[in-house]
Design an enzyme around this catalytic site. Structure first.
Site: not given
Ligand code: C5P
Length: 301
Positions: A102-104, A100, A142, A12, A106
């Protein structure tokens, strides 16, 4: 009865990523527009006495950062689904990773969604869509979107997804970075740079651009609140965005980065953008159409 199921799940990007203040639970309130792009992980599950996961890179992806123990999000997804149904089964999970790490993009969320869909089919569980979405939300912000795919609004911490009207056929040039960025670190940097955040909202101009399939309007409407902190942590990412923007209609950091994505008029322009950025090896020419479907079964044998 099948004993092997393969599910494909997409990466995504966020066409808009509006981040609000940090909430009491440590997450940030979001108003985002997700889009699923044609870059995939394929996840195959088979019955096994114990849980295990293997990860095979596709197209030169560096998978060295992916945990292969119970911390892997695919195993966590499988265990969660089994527990939800009160069953004592386990599976071997094979991930062919084209997204990839840890690339943003998901990629981990894609694996979690794919594993749930695959095990649901393998074990004939017939989990309801509502239950799948609720389980997905427990795994990560995500993950519900990876089930839904297409183009969708995301609210809450990103886990509340609602499909949006999108009549466009979009093309993206995707530029991964060799080193990943940690999502929590990028959110923390945003809080440092911008201590007083407003409640986020999705701009009407973006909704209209998608509804009308207008690529120039979409190019003008892209925005990502995590871009500034990602660039603050990784100035090279800012340079990549600037360089690509000169050749594309628009460019941005994907999610929390460091991958950069560039909106193009067609496939040819996307290839040109990547070549202009020095991405000339065949595996570096990542051109993705969008939107594409969420996690779905592709093989059942
Ligand atoms: O939900 P996910 O595991 O992807 O989130 C990883 C980290 O990203 C969370 O622990 C938080 O630090 C940060 N995060 C956030 N706000 C969001 C989604 C993620 O601060 N809406």
């Amino acid at each position: 009865m099948s004993d092997r199921v393969t599910v494909r799940a997409p990466a995504k990007i966020n066409l808009h990523l509006g981040v609000g203040p940090c909430r009491a639970d440590g997450f940030h309130g979001l108003a985002t527009v997700y889009q699923a792009i044609g870059l995939y992980d394929d996840v195959t599950v088979t019955d096994s006495a114990t849980w295990s996961v293997t990860v095979t890179p596709v197209g030169g992806i560096d998978c060295s950062g992916v945990p292969l123990d119970d911390a892997n999000i695919a195993i966590r997804a499988g265990r969660l689904l089994a527990r939800h149904h009160g069953i004592e089964r386990a599976a071997a999970i094979d991930v062919h990773k084209g997204i990839p790490v840890a690339g943003g993009l998901a990629g981990g969320s894609a694996d979690a969604a794919a594993t749930m869909i695959a095990l649901d089919r393998l074990w004939e569980l017939e989990t309801s869509d509502d239950d799948l979405l609720a389980l997905a939300a427990q795994l990560g912000s995500d993950v519900p979107f990876a089930l839904v795919g297409g183009t969708a609004r995301g609210t809450g911490r990103g886990e509340l997804v609602e499909p949006m009207l999108d009549t466009g056929e979009w093309w993206w040039a995707v530029c991964p970075s060799t080193d990943g960025l940690s999502t929590p670190t990028v959110y923390a940097e945003l809080d440092r740079l911008r201590p007083d955040a407003d409640e986020p909202r999705i701009p009407a101009a973006l909704e209209q651009a998608l509804a009308e399939g207008d690529v120039h309007a979409l190019a003008a409407a892209l925005a990502n609140d995590l871009e500034a902190p990602a660039v603050s942590l990784r100035p090279d990412v800012g340079q990549a965005v600037q360089a690509g923007r000169e050749h594309a209609l628009a460019g941005m950091v994907s999610g929390s980065g460091p991958t950069t994505v560039f909106l193009c008029a067609d496939r040819e322009q996307a290839v040109e953008v990547l070549q202009a950025l020095g991405r000339t090896e065949p595996h570096q020419l990542i051109v993705a159409p969008a939107p594409v479907a969420g996690a779905h079964v592709v093989r059942h044998a």
